[in-house]
Write an enzyme that holds these catalytic residues in place. Structure first.
Site, short mmCIF file in Angstrom:
data_model
loop_
_atom_site.label_atom_id
_atom_site.label_comp_id
_atom_site.label_asym_id
_atom_site.label_seq_id
_atom_site.Cartn_x
_atom_site.Cartn_y
_atom_site.Cartn_z
N ARG B 15 0.83 -1.20 0.00
CA ARG B 15 0.00 0.00 0.00
C ARG B 15 0.87 1.26 0.00
O ARG B 15 0.97 1.97 -1.00
CB ARG B 15 -0.94 -0.01 1.24
CG ARG B 15 -2.07 1.00 1.16
CD ARG B 15 -1.72 2.42 1.53
NE ARG B 15 -1.14 2.55 2.88
CZ ARG B 15 -0.62 3.67 3.34
NH1 ARG B 15 -0.61 4.76 2.59
NH2 ARG B 15 -0.09 3.71 4.56
N HIS B 206 4.80 4.31 12.65
CA HIS B 206 4.95 4.22 11.21
C HIS B 206 6.00 5.25 10.79
O HIS B 206 5.71 6.43 10.69
CB HIS B 206 3.57 4.51 10.57
CG HIS B 206 3.54 4.54 9.08
ND1 HIS B 206 3.00 3.52 8.33
CD2 HIS B 206 3.94 5.47 8.19
CE1 HIS B 206 3.08 3.83 7.03
NE2 HIS B 206 3.64 5.02 6.93
N CYS B 239 8.18 9.11 -3.70
CA CYS B 239 7.94 9.38 -5.11
C CYS B 239 9.27 9.54 -5.82
O CYS B 239 10.07 10.40 -5.46
CB CYS B 239 7.11 10.64 -5.27
SG CYS B 239 6.89 11.10 -6.98
N ASN B 248 9.20 3.94 3.64
CA ASN B 248 9.17 3.56 5.06
C ASN B 248 10.50 2.90 5.44
O ASN B 248 11.31 2.58 4.59
CB ASN B 248 8.06 2.53 5.27
CG ASN B 248 6.69 3.12 5.07
OD1 ASN B 248 6.11 2.98 4.01
ND2 ASN B 248 6.19 3.79 6.07
#
Lengths: 314, 314
Positions: B15, B206, B239, B248
């Site tokens: 995701r 996260h 990106c 991450n």
């Protein structure tokens, strides 16, 4: 989180970084040193007095040394790998030396064509020569966690190398994670064993970031109380022709970590990023440093807003 | 170093990673999910039910969801950004949802064209719908440390967002360092303030690794006792057209950190590296993961040798 109020950062990019690159002209090296000093660094490993055949990028060590008087308030040092290197360094006017001893025989043979014991034996004459010149002799213990040839290095073996080095006159010891494998728990475990045996000897840490663990290892060392930290501008280092090789923890990432944790480094992050950009231009390839790529974080007053449920925008 | 004995790793690469890439064919996504499951991951955020116009790479969310029955022992989840997204996810059979709320208005507007308060208001209807379907609703608090538009986010503001989300029915909360700026001391400080107020609500972390601080932040969270950790295979994400953006913390680096620290993740490092190689092939560019590039460290018995001063080789 218990952290020190300041660290003593040693910049090793001009040596550990540039040694793996195609030789950079003397003028460009001096430009880099200038930028590092301008960014506030006050301990810099400027060069290495080693075999010019084995490490062509360091062949100009004496020329670099001859220019260091330009920045008298910096603690300059040089790496050596033999008695001859130490003599050359002292002759060139550098009196703070790092003598490297690999704790693992495999790496020792690959690096200096001698086993650990033989390399270690030279601590005594090198330290004596350095002390006679009024200098300071640190021993860097390479492959202190793992060796690419011999596998894991036992902590006992590292402690024995450290003890013998100190017994022969080393003024300080630095543990090097040469191939960038050590995780924080292993970092602290080894630092603890060395510190237990030698509570009063200055102890430093030299991490490579090969597996992304460098900054976490530095943090663990700071929490443990080891504050002599090596870092390399731009994360410079590693051989571009060896897949997977990588440089030291980046100086600007180390400073970013410290400054945001209330730890003084004496450096200016903007100046370090400038120096890292210069280093990147000198080696002609993108360097592996997140802070170099992304810059500082947003600063300024916190956005506390007038209360979450009342914040709105048309 | 006080560390937990195990962590609950949630893989978010399919995701958070793939959402920033050119759309990957469904079959390739399923191949990646297969590899992630084979590596031992048992919590995976499979997709996002968001606007297909805004995030074309997630347009096949329902098709992905329809295949998840293949791996019944995995806790699958999906991200949603609106009530409509939640309805679509539930209709597709995904009942564990992450609803994202940006703590900073600037990012909230950029991300979902609503301010924080308006987005937060939807926690109640979304949680109610999810609970009516027997599901689980986590709120991910984005820009919990810094916002690219508004600057630093105050801890008070984050705590208020968390409190309101819990008051409206969130079953768990995850703090997201969306632009990868948080250093370990700031990570722990915010976790502490949230945990103090809500000691019993599951709390996750996260981190993005944009400035090289990701693994150090994870380590700090583990030392603090937060063990619900998001990570992305290969450090996927960011990106490629936005200089400085980054993904991450890499799942394989997180596992490397944990395994070498005696912390179980339920995963196999070799399998994770395989999955990361696959992810790299799918996106067609080198991913930013040291463990992917360099592999595991040397293993095997320690080289303690027969005593340093007696070790030799001809």
């Amino acid at each position: 989180m218990s952290l020190p109020s300041q660290i003593s950062l040693r910049e090793v990019g001009p040596r550990d970084g540039l040694q793996n690159e195609r030789p950079v002209p003397l003028a460009a090296k001096l430009e880099l040193l200038e930028a590092l000093v301008a960014a506030g660094l006050r301990r810099i490993e400027a060069t290495a007095f080693v075999s010019p055949r084995a490490v062509p990028a360091m062949a100009d060590a004496a020329e670099v040394a001859a220019e260091l008087h330009r920045w008298p308030d910096v603690r300059w040092s040089a790496l050596v790998a033999s008695r001859n290197g130490a003599r050359r360094a002292l002759a060139a006017g550098v009196t703070e030396l790092e003598y490297v001893v690999s704790a693992a025989d495999g790496h020792s043979w690959a690096n200096v064509r001698r086993d650990t014991a033989t390399a270690l034996g030279d601590v005594a004459p090198i330290a004596a020569t350095v002390h006679a010149a009024g200098g300071f002799c640190e021993v860097i213990v390479a492959t202190a966690w793992d060796c690419p040839f011999d596998g894991p290095t036992s902590a006992d073996r590292v402690v024995r190398v450290v003890s013998e080095a100190i017994g022969m006159g080393a003024d300080a010891v630095c543990l090097a994670d040469t191939i960038g494998t050590a995780t924080p728990a292993r970092v602290v475990s080894l630092l603890e064993q060395v510190r237990d045996r030698h509570p009063d000897v200055p102890l430093g840490l030299h991490m490579h970031n090969t597996r992304g663990m460098g900054i976490a290892g530095v943090l663990a060392a700071l929490q443990f109380g080891v504050v002599d930290i090596d870092a390399s501008i731009g994360g410079l280092g590693g051989c571009p022709f060896a897949p997977g090789a990588s440089g030291n923890v980046a100086t600007e990432e180390t400073a970013y970590l410290c400054h945001d944790s209330g730890i003084e480094t004496g450096t200016d992050l903007g100046g370090l990023i400038e120096a890292a950009r210069l280093a990147q231009r000198l080696v002609g390839r993108p360097l592996d440093s997140g802070v170099l790529r992304a810059g500082d974080r947003p600063r300024g007053p916190s956005n506390s807003g007038p209360g979450v449920t009342k914040v709105g925008r048309p």
